[in-house]
Design a protein around this motif. Structure first.
Motif, PDB file in Angstrom:
ATOM      1  N   HIS A  85       0.130  -1.377  -0.077  1.00  0.00           N
ATOM      2  CA  HIS A  85      -0.150   0.414  -0.134  1.00  0.00           C
ATOM      3  C   HIS A  85       1.105   1.796   0.338  1.00  0.00           C
ATOM      4  O   HIS A  85       0.717   2.622   0.703  1.00  0.00           O
ATOM      5  CB  HIS A  85      -0.714  -0.159   1.157  1.00  0.00           C
ATOM      6  CG  HIS A  85      -1.546  -1.119   1.379  1.00  0.00           C
ATOM      7  ND1 HIS A  85      -2.793  -1.726   0.591  1.00  0.00           N
ATOM      8  CD2 HIS A  85      -1.546  -2.544   2.082  1.00  0.00           C
ATOM      9  CE1 HIS A  85      -2.815  -2.605   0.840  1.00  0.00           C
ATOM     10  NE2 HIS A  85      -2.302  -3.331   1.886  1.00  0.00           N
ATOM     11  N   THR A  86       1.870   1.085  -0.588  1.00  0.00           N
ATOM     12  CA  THR A  86       3.252   1.988  -0.370  1.00  0.00           C
ATOM     13  C   THR A  86       3.140   2.592  -2.145  1.00  0.00           C
ATOM     14  O   THR A  86       4.224   3.841  -2.231  1.00  0.00           O
ATOM     15  CB  THR A  86       4.155   2.598   0.893  1.00  0.00           C
ATOM     16  OG1 THR A  86       4.263   1.188  -0.263  1.00  0.00           O
ATOM     17  CG2 THR A  86       3.547   2.132   2.028  1.00  0.00           C
ATOM     18  N   GLY A  87       2.339   2.320  -3.181  1.00  0.00           N
ATOM     19  CA  GLY A  87       2.934   2.676  -4.434  1.00  0.00           C
ATOM     20  C   GLY A  87       2.800   3.912  -4.776  1.00  0.00           C
ATOM     21  O   GLY A  87       3.284   4.770  -5.659  1.00  0.00           O
ATOM     22  N   SER A  88       1.550   4.887  -4.374  1.00  0.00           N
ATOM     23  CA  SER A  88       0.971   5.825  -4.335  1.00  0.00           C
ATOM     24  C   SER A  88      -0.059   6.530  -3.103  1.00  0.00           C
ATOM     25  O   SER A  88       0.214   5.615  -2.550  1.00  0.00           O
ATOM     26  CB  SER A  88       0.009   6.626  -5.885  1.00  0.00           C
ATOM     27  OG  SER A  88      -0.918   5.360  -5.451  1.00  0.00           O
ATOM     28  N   VAL A  89       0.750   7.878  -2.907  1.00  0.00           N
ATOM     29  CA  VAL A  89      -0.164   8.330  -1.609  1.00  0.00           C
ATOM     30  C   VAL A  89      -2.419   7.717  -1.775  1.00  0.00           C
ATOM     31  O   VAL A  89      -2.690   7.908  -0.624  1.00  0.00           O
ATOM     32  CB  VAL A  89      -0.085  10.038  -1.680  1.00  0.00           C
ATOM     33  CG1 VAL A  89      -1.421  10.525  -0.325  1.00  0.00           C
ATOM     34  CG2 VAL A  89       1.244  10.435  -1.868  1.00  0.00           C
TER      35      VAL A  89
END
Length: 131
Positions: A85-89
C-alpha cells in the motif's frame, strides 16, 4: 512514464492497415491474416473498455492537514512501493480509509457494513458547512 498507448490506437492502426491492403488488392491470405488480427484487436479493445468501466475508482476530495499530507508523501517516496500500500499516496490513503472503516464496523456494528443512511444525513466535512 505512461507505457500504454492511448485508447484505440492499435485498433485504429489495424483497421487502417486492413483497409489499405484491401484497396491495394493484395493476396487473399494476407487480407485474411490482417482481418483476423483486426477482429482480435477490436474485441480486445472492447473488453478493455468494459473492464475499465466495471472497476473504476471514484475520485473524492478530502481535507488533510498539510503535515499529515507531507508525512504521507514522504512515506510513499521513501518506501517506493516496497511495502504494501505504498505505491502512491492514493493507494496509501485508500488502504488507510478502508482499514479505519473496517475498524469502525467491527467496533460499532458487529463487523457488518453500515447501512446506507436514507434520512439525508450529512456525510461531508464538519468544517465546511453549507450555507
Amino acid at each position: 512514464m505512461k507505457r500504454t498507448p492511448p485508447r484505440g490506437v492499435a485498433t485504429g492502426f489495424a483497421v487502417a492497415m486492413f483497409l489499405l491492403l484491401l484497396f491495394l488488392d493484395v493476396e487473399k491470405w494476407i487480407l485474411w491474416t490482417i482481418g483476423v488480427l483486426t477482429v482480435i484487436l477490436v474485441a480486445a479493445e472492447v473488453a478493455r473498455e468494459m473492464a475499465l468501466r466495471s472497476f473504476r475508482a471514484l475520485k473524492m476530495e478530502a481535507y488533510v492537514a498539510p503535515d499529515t499530507l507531507d508525512r504521507a508523501k514522504n512515506a510513499v517516496g521513501v518506501l517506493d512501493g516496497r511495502v504494501a500500500h505504498t505505491g502512491s499516496v492514493s493507494e496509501l490513503m485508500e488502504n488507510a480509509l478502508r482499514s479505519e472503516v473496517e475498524r469502525l464496523e467491527t467496533e460499532h456494528n458487529d463487523g457488518s457494513r453500515f447501512p446506507k443512511p436514507d434520512d439525508g444525513s450529512r456525510t461531508g466535512s464538519r468544517t465546511k458547512q453549507s450555507g
